[in-house]
Motif scaffolding. Structure first.
Motif, PDB file in Angstrom:
ATOM      1  N   LEU A  92       0.836  -1.200   0.000  1.00  0.00           N
ATOM      2  CA  LEU A  92       0.000   0.000   0.000  1.00  0.00           C
ATOM      3  C   LEU A  92       0.870   1.249   0.000  1.00  0.00           C
ATOM      4  CD1 LEU A  92      -2.733   1.452   0.263  1.00  0.00           C
ATOM      5  CD2 LEU A  92      -2.576   1.118   2.753  1.00  0.00           C
ATOM      6  N   TRP A  93       1.945   1.207   0.754  1.00  0.00           N
ATOM      7  CA  TRP A  93       2.912   2.307   0.750  1.00  0.00           C
ATOM      8  C   TRP A  93       3.341   2.602  -0.681  1.00  0.00           C
ATOM      9  CZ3 TRP A  93       8.401   1.544   3.362  1.00  0.00           C
ATOM     10  CH2 TRP A  93       9.199   2.655   3.088  1.00  0.00           C
ATOM     11  N   PHE A  94       3.799   1.559  -1.392  1.00  0.00           N
ATOM     12  CA  PHE A  94       4.279   1.774  -2.754  1.00  0.00           C
ATOM     13  C   PHE A  94       3.142   2.077  -3.725  1.00  0.00           C
ATOM     14  CE2 PHE A  94       7.739  -0.710  -0.842  1.00  0.00           C
ATOM     15  CZ  PHE A  94       8.801   0.135  -1.125  1.00  0.00           C
ATOM     16  N   GLY A  95       1.970   1.459  -3.496  1.00  0.00           N
ATOM     17  CA  GLY A  95       0.835   1.750  -4.367  1.00  0.00           C
ATOM     18  C   GLY A  95       0.422   3.207  -4.298  1.00  0.00           C
ATOM     19  N   LEU A  96       0.403   3.754  -3.094  1.00  0.00           N
ATOM     20  CA  LEU A  96       0.065   5.171  -2.940  1.00  0.00           C
ATOM     21  C   LEU A  96       1.168   6.072  -3.489  1.00  0.00           C
ATOM     22  CD1 LEU A  96      -1.503   5.060   0.639  1.00  0.00           C
ATOM     23  CD2 LEU A  96      -2.691   5.679  -1.470  1.00  0.00           C
ATOM     24  N   VAL A  97       2.407   5.618  -3.389  1.00  0.00           N
ATOM     25  CA  VAL A  97       3.521   6.390  -3.963  1.00  0.00           C
ATOM     26  C   VAL A  97       3.365   6.487  -5.479  1.00  0.00           C
ATOM     27  CG1 VAL A  97       5.992   6.243  -4.486  1.00  0.00           C
ATOM     28  CG2 VAL A  97       5.209   6.035  -2.125  1.00  0.00           C
ATOM     29  N   ALA A 137       0.557   6.163  -7.168  1.00  0.00           N
ATOM     30  CA  ALA A 137      -0.622   6.971  -7.465  1.00  0.00           C
ATOM     31  C   ALA A 137      -0.321   8.456  -7.310  1.00  0.00           C
ATOM     32  CB  ALA A 137      -1.776   6.564  -6.550  1.00  0.00           C
ATOM     33  N   THR A 138       0.383   8.817  -6.242  1.00  0.00           N
ATOM     34  CA  THR A 138       0.682  10.224  -6.002  1.00  0.00           C
ATOM     35  C   THR A 138       1.584  10.787  -7.094  1.00  0.00           C
ATOM     36  OG1 THR A 138       0.572   9.749  -3.631  1.00  0.00           O
ATOM     37  CG2 THR A 138       1.474  11.881  -4.272  1.00  0.00           C
ATOM     38  N   ALA A 139       2.572   9.993  -7.518  1.00  0.00           N
ATOM     39  CA  ALA A 139       3.455  10.436  -8.603  1.00  0.00           C
ATOM     40  C   ALA A 139       2.652  10.679  -9.877  1.00  0.00           C
ATOM     41  CB  ALA A 139       4.545   9.395  -8.848  1.00  0.00           C
ATOM     42  N   PHE A 140       1.673   9.814 -10.145  1.00  0.00           N
ATOM     43  CA  PHE A 140       0.800  10.000 -11.303  1.00  0.00           C
ATOM     44  C   PHE A 140       0.030  11.311 -11.206  1.00  0.00           C
ATOM     45  CE2 PHE A 140      -3.725   9.227 -12.536  1.00  0.00           C
ATOM     46  CZ  PHE A 140      -3.561   9.408 -13.905  1.00  0.00           C
ATOM     47  N   TYR A 141      -0.527  11.592 -10.025  1.00  0.00           N
ATOM     48  CA  TYR A 141      -1.271  12.840  -9.847  1.00  0.00           C
ATOM     49  C   TYR A 141      -0.371  14.059 -10.031  1.00  0.00           C
ATOM     50  CZ  TYR A 141      -4.624   9.674  -7.583  1.00  0.00           C
ATOM     51  OH  TYR A 141      -5.494   8.653  -7.314  1.00  0.00           O
ATOM     52  N   ILE A 188       7.928  18.140 -15.379  1.00  0.00           N
ATOM     53  CA  ILE A 188       8.454  17.361 -14.256  1.00  0.00           C
ATOM     54  C   ILE A 188       9.008  18.261 -13.151  1.00  0.00           C
ATOM     55  CG2 ILE A 188      10.082  15.573 -13.569  1.00  0.00           C
ATOM     56  CD1 ILE A 188       7.669  14.646 -15.258  1.00  0.00           C
ATOM     57  N   PRO A 189       9.807  19.292 -13.456  1.00  0.00           N
ATOM     58  CA  PRO A 189      10.244  20.183 -12.375  1.00  0.00           C
ATOM     59  C   PRO A 189       9.085  20.805 -11.595  1.00  0.00           C
ATOM     60  CG  PRO A 189      11.590  20.553 -14.315  1.00  0.00           C
ATOM     61  CD  PRO A 189      10.498  19.614 -14.714  1.00  0.00           C
ATOM     62  N   VAL A 190       8.023  21.223 -12.298  1.00  0.00           N
ATOM     63  CA  VAL A 190       6.855  21.782 -11.614  1.00  0.00           C
ATOM     64  C   VAL A 190       6.217  20.728 -10.710  1.00  0.00           C
ATOM     65  CG1 VAL A 190       4.501  22.629 -11.960  1.00  0.00           C
ATOM     66  CG2 VAL A 190       6.368  23.555 -13.329  1.00  0.00           C
ATOM     67  N   ALA A 191       6.102  19.508 -11.216  1.00  0.00           N
ATOM     68  CA  ALA A 191       5.518  18.427 -10.427  1.00  0.00           C
ATOM     69  C   ALA A 191       6.350  18.141  -9.174  1.00  0.00           C
ATOM     70  CB  ALA A 191       5.401  17.165 -11.279  1.00  0.00           C
ATOM     71  N   LEU A 192       7.663  18.177  -9.308  1.00  0.00           N
ATOM     72  CA  LEU A 192       8.537  17.914  -8.164  1.00  0.00           C
ATOM     73  C   LEU A 192       8.406  18.997  -7.095  1.00  0.00           C
ATOM     74  CD1 LEU A 192      11.738  16.704 -10.061  1.00  0.00           C
ATOM     75  CD2 LEU A 192      10.167  15.302  -8.716  1.00  0.00           C
ATOM     76  N   VAL A 193       8.341  20.261  -7.528  1.00  0.00           N
ATOM     77  CA  VAL A 193       8.169  21.361  -6.575  1.00  0.00           C
ATOM     78  C   VAL A 193       6.836  21.219  -5.848  1.00  0.00           C
ATOM     79  CG1 VAL A 193       7.847  23.855  -6.355  1.00  0.00           C
ATOM     80  CG2 VAL A 193       9.671  22.956  -7.824  1.00  0.00           C
ATOM     81  N   ALA A 194       5.781  20.872  -6.591  1.00  0.00           N
ATOM     82  CA  ALA A 194       4.466  20.693  -5.975  1.00  0.00           C
ATOM     83  C   ALA A 194       4.488  19.554  -4.958  1.00  0.00           C
ATOM     84  CB  ALA A 194       3.415  20.425  -7.048  1.00  0.00           C
ATOM     85  N   GLY A 195       5.142  18.440  -5.310  1.00  0.00           N
ATOM     86  CA  GLY A 195       5.228  17.312  -4.386  1.00  0.00           C
ATOM     87  C   GLY A 195       5.922  17.681  -3.092  1.00  0.00           C
ATOM     88  N   LEU A 251       9.681   8.783  -8.323  1.00  0.00           N
ATOM     89  CA  LEU A 251       8.797   8.252  -9.365  1.00  0.00           C
ATOM     90  C   LEU A 251       8.212   9.371 -10.229  1.00  0.00           C
ATOM     91  CD1 LEU A 251       6.860   5.348  -7.616  1.00  0.00           C
ATOM     92  CD2 LEU A 251       8.566   5.179  -9.412  1.00  0.00           C
ATOM     93  N   THR A 252       7.925  10.500  -9.622  1.00  0.00           N
ATOM     94  CA  THR A 252       7.407  11.632 -10.393  1.00  0.00           C
ATOM     95  C   THR A 252       8.395  12.025 -11.482  1.00  0.00           C
ATOM     96  OG1 THR A 252       6.184  12.459  -8.481  1.00  0.00           O
ATOM     97  CG2 THR A 252       6.620  14.033 -10.245  1.00  0.00           C
ATOM     98  N   ALA A 253       9.673  11.924 -11.193  1.00  0.00           N
ATOM     99  CA  ALA A 253      10.703  12.313 -12.148  1.00  0.00           C
ATOM    100  C   ALA A 253      10.685  11.448 -13.415  1.00  0.00           C
ATOM    101  CB  ALA A 253      12.079  12.242 -11.505  1.00  0.00           C
ATOM    102  N   THR A 254      10.070  10.247 -13.354  1.00  0.00           N
ATOM    103  CA  THR A 254      10.007   9.398 -14.548  1.00  0.00           C
ATOM    104  C   THR A 254       9.002   9.927 -15.570  1.00  0.00           C
ATOM    105  OG1 THR A 254       8.252   7.932 -13.713  1.00  0.00           O
ATOM    106  CG2 THR A 254      10.532   7.397 -13.114  1.00  0.00           C
ATOM    107  N   GLY A 255       7.920  10.551 -15.102  1.00  0.00           N
ATOM    108  CA  GLY A 255       6.916  11.114 -16.008  1.00  0.00           C
ATOM    109  C   GLY A 255       6.085  10.083 -16.749  1.00  0.00           C
ATOM    110  N   GLN A 256       6.146   8.813 -16.364  1.00  0.00           N
ATOM    111  CA  GLN A 256       5.434   7.747 -17.081  1.00  0.00           C
ATOM    112  C   GLN A 256       3.995   7.632 -16.580  1.00  0.00           C
ATOM    113  OE1 GLN A 256       6.875   6.050 -19.721  1.00  0.00           O
ATOM    114  NE2 GLN A 256       8.451   7.604 -19.367  1.00  0.00           N
TER     115      GLN A 256
END
Length: 474
Positions: free
Chosen positions: A126-131, A133-137, A162-169, A376-381
């Motif tokens: 669940l830890w990784f599943g939520l990780v 999911a959050t990266a996708f969002y 991706i940089p914007v997504a990382l700052v938001a995270g 994971l967000t940095a992958t952008g997949q």
């Protein structure tokens, strides 16, 4: 020291009480230990905001183009299938949550209903599943941020997504560190704004789709690729329905959990399913599935422009930012609570369940959530992030239904839920079968990654936590 070196029993010793966890944890001036619990600060509105806010992001603002490209107008059926499965699981989850209103959600229920090993595998997964999911969002948030700048006349390259997504995270992680009430306050405001935008958009869209306003569109074949892709798309977009279970992960912080947990979980599923199906219907009817597919992750912006001109495009961009923001914020909150729960049960080292005295939040768990999310967000997949998250959650959902069946069969003394599933045992059996069956329609790569994560978590259990015994577990 690994758990294999010493036998550890965690839980209450009082016969007949609900199972709890009291592992010994190192103390310092920023730590609450032993029987510490998170403060109950969330009401029904907060629970609904977490459920709706998490689910409403990707489902409406990121998936329509991807789903229409794979299933055509029948993508609306894919979302309906996802909603039915989510409802079949939300009802059993509601019963479990009122019997065990503790942080950790599915992990807590499965560990008490099926035992430590299944619970550990699900809790860590669940830890990784939520990780995932959050990266996708967050990636979706990055795309909408770029589109928002474009609507304001500021053209920037997609390389900044991706940089914007990382700052938001990073920002959302810090926000959750400062207190659950702060995160919930943001969530309530975002969801209220978002629902207002969607009601106006859908109202005009329905008039357009039935030909009362706007230009008529050429009719399309409802399922141009057949009905097997409809099920594949249902597996892909099921990430959109993870929010109701995230309400259960904060059960330990809910006021009046016996009333508010079922209402928040079931209510959020029903509201969001209607919004999903209506949105896909409007988008494919007024814009066309092929055009939606060409627009990709931000297809709804083009739909808004087509229906209401520049104002419509800006409204959708703003709504997309709000939606992906709320999904990411709620998911980071839920990820940290999943880590907190397994740490408190000694499945992870005790320091992972430390609570910050200043803010009353699990600061270490938030760090363990935020770090992998940013990687994971940095992958952008986008698609693979969504499907792996769905895979891991569907495993958990199926096992939660099985756990309910086991608990109802044995009826331990402490099991006294305030809500009972209507239609028992049919509903939990259908929920389990539907959850496991949907996995079969996923991409092979997503299945392999999901299985790999589960194998890794089982290995961790046998290395570190195989001697943990949870008192109160069946």
């Amino acid at each position: 020291m690994a758990a294999s070196d010493t036998d550890r029993d965690v839980g209450t010793n009082i016969e007949g009480e609900r199972p709890d966890v009291e592992p010994t944890v190192e103390t310092d001036d920023a730590t609450i230990t032993d029987d510490s619990e998170l403060e109950r600060t969330l009401g029904l509105t907060g629970g609904l905001a977490i459920g709706i806010g998490t689910m409403i992001g990707a489902g409406i603002f990121v998936f329509p183009g991807l789903a229409a490209g794979d299933a055509g107008p029948a993508a609306a059926v894919s979302f309906a299938i996802g909603g039915v499965i989510a409802l079949l699981v939300a009802l059993p989850t509601s019963e479990l949550a009122t019997a065990m209103p503790k942080s950790g959600g599915g992990y807590y229920f499965i560990s008490r209903g099926l035992g430590t090993l299944p619970g550990a595998v699900v809790g860590l997964s669940l830890w990784f599943g939520l990780v995932f999911a959050t990266a996708f969002y967050l990636v979706g948030f990055g795309y909408y941020a770029v589109d928002a700048l474009a609507e304001l006349g500021i053209e920037v390259s997609e390389q900044v997504v991706i940089p914007v997504a990382l700052v938001a995270g990073g920002g959302f992680t810090v926000l959750n560190l400062t207190g659950t009430e702060n995160a919930a306050r943001l969530q309530n405001g975002v969801v209220a704004l978002l629902l207002s935008i969607l009601v106006v958009f859908l109202g005009f869209g329905v008039l357009d789709s039935v030909g009362l306003v706007g230009e008529p569109t050429a009719p399309e074949q409802f399922a141009p690729f057949g009905y097997v892709p409809v099920l594949s798309v249902a597996a892909l977009v099921f990430t959109s329905y993870l929010g109701f279970a995230q309400v259960a992960t904060v059960a330990g912080e809910m006021k009046q959990p016996g009333r508010n947990l079922p209402l928040a979980m079931v209510g959020s599923v029903l509201i969001v399913t209607v919004l999903y199906v209506a949105t896909i219907f409007v988008a494919t009817s007024s814009f066309g599935a092929n055009r939606l597919a060409r627009e990709g992750e931000t297809a709804m912006v083009a739909v808004g422009r087509d229906l209401l001109g520049p104002a419509g495009a800006f409204a959708i961009v703003f709504g997309g930012l709000l939606a992906t923001m709320s999904s990411a914020n709620a998911s980071i909150l839920s990820t940290s609570r999943a880590i907190y729960a397994v740490g408190k049960d000694a499945i992870l080292p005790g320091w992972t369940s430390r609570i910050n005295l200043t803010y009353g939040t699990p600061h270490v768990a938030l760090g363990l959530a935020g770090g992998p999310i940013l990687v994971l967000t940095a992958t952008g997949q986008v698609e693979i992030l969504a499907e792996v998250a769905s895979f891991l959650h569907l495993i958990m959902y199926g096992l939660m239904c099985v756990a309910l069946l086991a608990l109802r069969r044995d009826e331990p003394e402490w099991y006294n839920p305030d809500f009972r599933v209507p239609g028992y045992p049919v509903v939990p059996i259908l929920g389990a079968l539907a959850s496991f069956a949907l996995i079969l329609f996923m991409d092979l790569a997503s299945q392999l990654i999901g299985l790999g994560i589960m194998v890794a978590t089982a290995c961790w259990y046998y290395y570190y936590a195989r001697d943990v015994r949870l008192k109160g577990a069946l």
